[in-house]
Motif scaffolding. Sequence first.
Motif, PDB file in Angstrom:
ATOM      1  N   ILE A  11      13.854 -14.908   1.674  1.00  0.00           N
ATOM      2  CA  ILE A  11      14.205 -13.690   2.424  1.00  0.00           C
ATOM      3  C   ILE A  11      13.159 -13.396   3.474  1.00  0.00           C
ATOM      4  O   ILE A  11      12.049 -13.913   3.429  1.00  0.00           O
ATOM      5  CB  ILE A  11      14.342 -12.476   1.473  1.00  0.00           C
ATOM      6  CG1 ILE A  11      13.039 -12.227   0.715  1.00  0.00           C
ATOM      7  CG2 ILE A  11      15.502 -12.675   0.514  1.00  0.00           C
ATOM      8  CD1 ILE A  11      13.024 -10.965  -0.108  1.00  0.00           C
ATOM      9  N   ARG A  12      13.532 -12.578   4.423  1.00  0.00           N
ATOM     10  CA  ARG A  12      12.621 -12.124   5.476  1.00  0.00           C
ATOM     11  C   ARG A  12      11.912 -10.866   4.982  1.00  0.00           C
ATOM     12  O   ARG A  12      12.557  -9.956   4.467  1.00  0.00           O
ATOM     13  CB  ARG A  12      13.429 -11.815   6.732  1.00  0.00           C
ATOM     14  CG  ARG A  12      12.627 -11.465   7.913  1.00  0.00           C
ATOM     15  CD  ARG A  12      12.313 -12.704   8.690  1.00  0.00           C
ATOM     16  NE  ARG A  12      11.676 -12.301   9.934  1.00  0.00           N
ATOM     17  CZ  ARG A  12      10.898 -13.096  10.593  1.00  0.00           C
ATOM     18  NH1 ARG A  12      10.720 -14.306  10.186  1.00  0.00           N
ATOM     19  NH2 ARG A  12      10.331 -12.694  11.694  1.00  0.00           N
ATOM     20  N   VAL A  13      10.594 -10.814   5.122  1.00  0.00           N
ATOM     21  CA  VAL A  13       9.819  -9.671   4.653  1.00  0.00           C
ATOM     22  C   VAL A  13       9.019  -9.079   5.803  1.00  0.00           C
ATOM     23  O   VAL A  13       8.414  -9.806   6.583  1.00  0.00           O
ATOM     24  CB  VAL A  13       8.861 -10.082   3.504  1.00  0.00           C
ATOM     25  CG1 VAL A  13       8.000  -8.909   3.072  1.00  0.00           C
ATOM     26  CG2 VAL A  13       9.646 -10.630   2.325  1.00  0.00           C
ATOM     27  N   ASN A  14       9.047  -7.762   5.894  1.00  0.00           N
ATOM     28  CA  ASN A  14       8.242  -7.028   6.863  1.00  0.00           C
ATOM     29  C   ASN A  14       7.187  -6.218   6.121  1.00  0.00           C
ATOM     30  O   ASN A  14       7.429  -5.729   5.027  1.00  0.00           O
ATOM     31  CB  ASN A  14       9.106  -6.068   7.691  1.00  0.00           C
ATOM     32  CG  ASN A  14      10.093  -6.796   8.560  1.00  0.00           C
ATOM     33  OD1 ASN A  14       9.802  -7.858   9.083  1.00  0.00           O
ATOM     34  ND2 ASN A  14      11.266  -6.243   8.704  1.00  0.00           N
ATOM     35  N   ILE A  15       6.039  -6.059   6.756  1.00  0.00           N
ATOM     36  CA  ILE A  15       4.981  -5.214   6.208  1.00  0.00           C
ATOM     37  C   ILE A  15       4.899  -3.980   7.091  1.00  0.00           C
ATOM     38  O   ILE A  15       4.781  -4.092   8.317  1.00  0.00           O
ATOM     39  CB  ILE A  15       3.633  -5.947   6.194  1.00  0.00           C
ATOM     40  CG1 ILE A  15       3.709  -7.141   5.253  1.00  0.00           C
ATOM     41  CG2 ILE A  15       2.511  -4.999   5.780  1.00  0.00           C
ATOM     42  CD1 ILE A  15       2.465  -7.993   5.245  1.00  0.00           C
ATOM     43  N   VAL A  16       4.969  -2.807   6.468  1.00  0.00           N
ATOM     44  CA  VAL A  16       4.895  -1.540   7.203  1.00  0.00           C
ATOM     45  C   VAL A  16       3.618  -0.823   6.783  1.00  0.00           C
ATOM     46  O   VAL A  16       3.475  -0.417   5.632  1.00  0.00           O
ATOM     47  CB  VAL A  16       6.123  -0.647   6.918  1.00  0.00           C
ATOM     48  CG1 VAL A  16       6.026   0.657   7.686  1.00  0.00           C
ATOM     49  CG2 VAL A  16       7.413  -1.372   7.259  1.00  0.00           C
ATOM     50  N   PRO A  17       2.655  -0.675   7.728  1.00  0.00           N
ATOM     51  CA  PRO A  17       1.420   0.034   7.387  1.00  0.00           C
ATOM     52  C   PRO A  17       1.657   1.536   7.288  1.00  0.00           C
ATOM     53  O   PRO A  17       2.345   2.125   8.116  1.00  0.00           O
ATOM     54  CB  PRO A  17       0.486  -0.295   8.553  1.00  0.00           C
ATOM     55  CG  PRO A  17       1.387  -0.613   9.683  1.00  0.00           C
ATOM     56  CD  PRO A  17       2.643  -1.179   9.093  1.00  0.00           C
ATOM     57  N   ILE A  18       1.104   2.125   6.233  1.00  0.00           N
ATOM     58  CA  ILE A  18       1.250   3.559   6.020  1.00  0.00           C
ATOM     59  C   ILE A  18      -0.125   4.140   5.699  1.00  0.00           C
ATOM     60  O   ILE A  18      -0.853   3.601   4.864  1.00  0.00           O
ATOM     61  CB  ILE A  18       2.227   3.857   4.862  1.00  0.00           C
ATOM     62  CG1 ILE A  18       3.616   3.355   5.235  1.00  0.00           C
ATOM     63  CG2 ILE A  18       2.251   5.343   4.530  1.00  0.00           C
ATOM     64  CD1 ILE A  18       4.645   3.513   4.148  1.00  0.00           C
ATOM     65  N   GLY A  19      -0.462   5.231   6.380  1.00  0.00           N
ATOM     66  CA  GLY A  19      -1.722   5.920   6.123  1.00  0.00           C
ATOM     67  C   GLY A  19      -1.458   7.299   5.552  1.00  0.00           C
ATOM     68  O   GLY A  19      -0.557   7.998   6.007  1.00  0.00           O
ATOM     69  N   LEU A  20      -2.243   7.687   4.535  1.00  0.00           N
ATOM     70  CA  LEU A  20      -2.133   9.008   3.938  1.00  0.00           C
ATOM     71  C   LEU A  20      -3.443   9.749   4.166  1.00  0.00           C
ATOM     72  O   LEU A  20      -4.511   9.254   3.804  1.00  0.00           O
ATOM     73  CB  LEU A  20      -1.868   8.910   2.432  1.00  0.00           C
ATOM     74  CG  LEU A  20      -0.597   8.190   2.012  1.00  0.00           C
ATOM     75  CD1 LEU A  20      -0.554   8.053   0.503  1.00  0.00           C
ATOM     76  CD2 LEU A  20       0.622   8.925   2.517  1.00  0.00           C
ATOM     77  N   ASN A  21      -3.372  10.918   4.777  1.00  0.00           N
ATOM     78  CA  ASN A  21      -4.546  11.754   5.018  1.00  0.00           C
ATOM     79  C   ASN A  21      -4.309  13.112   4.380  1.00  0.00           C
ATOM     80  O   ASN A  21      -3.417  13.848   4.790  1.00  0.00           O
ATOM     81  CB  ASN A  21      -4.798  11.905   6.520  1.00  0.00           C
ATOM     82  CG  ASN A  21      -5.145  10.590   7.162  1.00  0.00           C
ATOM     83  OD1 ASN A  21      -6.105   9.955   6.790  1.00  0.00           O
ATOM     84  ND2 ASN A  21      -4.328  10.165   8.114  1.00  0.00           N
ATOM     85  N   TYR A  22      -5.127  13.425   3.389  1.00  0.00           N
ATOM     86  CA  TYR A  22      -4.994  14.686   2.668  1.00  0.00           C
ATOM     87  C   TYR A  22      -5.882  15.746   3.308  1.00  0.00           C
ATOM     88  O   TYR A  22      -7.022  15.484   3.658  1.00  0.00           O
ATOM     89  CB  TYR A  22      -5.382  14.504   1.199  1.00  0.00           C
ATOM     90  CG  TYR A  22      -4.467  13.566   0.457  1.00  0.00           C
ATOM     91  CD1 TYR A  22      -3.321  14.035  -0.152  1.00  0.00           C
ATOM     92  CD2 TYR A  22      -4.736  12.207   0.372  1.00  0.00           C
ATOM     93  CE1 TYR A  22      -2.461  13.189  -0.837  1.00  0.00           C
ATOM     94  CE2 TYR A  22      -3.887  11.351  -0.304  1.00  0.00           C
ATOM     95  CZ  TYR A  22      -2.761  11.853  -0.903  1.00  0.00           C
ATOM     96  OH  TYR A  22      -1.920  11.007  -1.573  1.00  0.00           O
ATOM     97  N   TYR A  23      -5.347  16.960   3.459  1.00  0.00           N
ATOM     98  CA  TYR A  23      -6.134  18.055   4.014  1.00  0.00           C
ATOM     99  C   TYR A  23      -7.209  18.492   3.028  1.00  0.00           C
ATOM    100  O   TYR A  23      -8.346  18.737   3.407  1.00  0.00           O
ATOM    101  CB  TYR A  23      -5.228  19.241   4.373  1.00  0.00           C
ATOM    102  CG  TYR A  23      -4.439  18.994   5.639  1.00  0.00           C
ATOM    103  CD1 TYR A  23      -4.968  19.292   6.885  1.00  0.00           C
ATOM    104  CD2 TYR A  23      -3.167  18.440   5.591  1.00  0.00           C
ATOM    105  CE1 TYR A  23      -4.253  19.048   8.048  1.00  0.00           C
ATOM    106  CE2 TYR A  23      -2.443  18.197   6.737  1.00  0.00           C
ATOM    107  CZ  TYR A  23      -2.991  18.505   7.961  1.00  0.00           C
ATOM    108  OH  TYR A  23      -2.283  18.262   9.108  1.00  0.00           O
ATOM    109  N   LYS A  24      -6.864  18.611   1.768  1.00  0.00           N
ATOM    110  CA  LYS A  24      -7.812  18.967   0.705  1.00  0.00           C
ATOM    111  C   LYS A  24      -7.569  18.015  -0.469  1.00  0.00           C
ATOM    112  O   LYS A  24      -6.811  18.315  -1.382  1.00  0.00           O
ATOM    113  CB  LYS A  24      -7.612  20.412   0.257  1.00  0.00           C
ATOM    114  CG  LYS A  24      -7.922  21.428   1.324  1.00  0.00           C
ATOM    115  CD  LYS A  24      -7.727  22.833   0.787  1.00  0.00           C
ATOM    116  CE  LYS A  24      -7.963  23.850   1.885  1.00  0.00           C
ATOM    117  NZ  LYS A  24      -7.734  25.214   1.405  1.00  0.00           N
TER     118      LYS A  24
END
Length: 68
Positions: A11-24
């Motif tokens: 199968i074809r696979v894509n990588i999706v970068p995700i960033g999480l930034n918490y306020y507190k």
Amino acid sequence: MALGAMSKFGIRVNIVPIGLNYYKPSAFRSKVLIDVGKAYAIPNELSDLYKKSKREAITVLLREIENV
């Protein structure tokens, strides 16, 4: 995992970068900012290389991701 799935299932696979930034970060249920980047399509050639040499394919993929 991505290269293994491509190799095993064809199968074809894509990588999706995700960033999480918490306020507190220390506060439960605090606000979070989610940043979704552009998808990166893993070349099929790396799947073929993964079947021959897993370590080399992973090294090439990591270098490509660093340069995106």
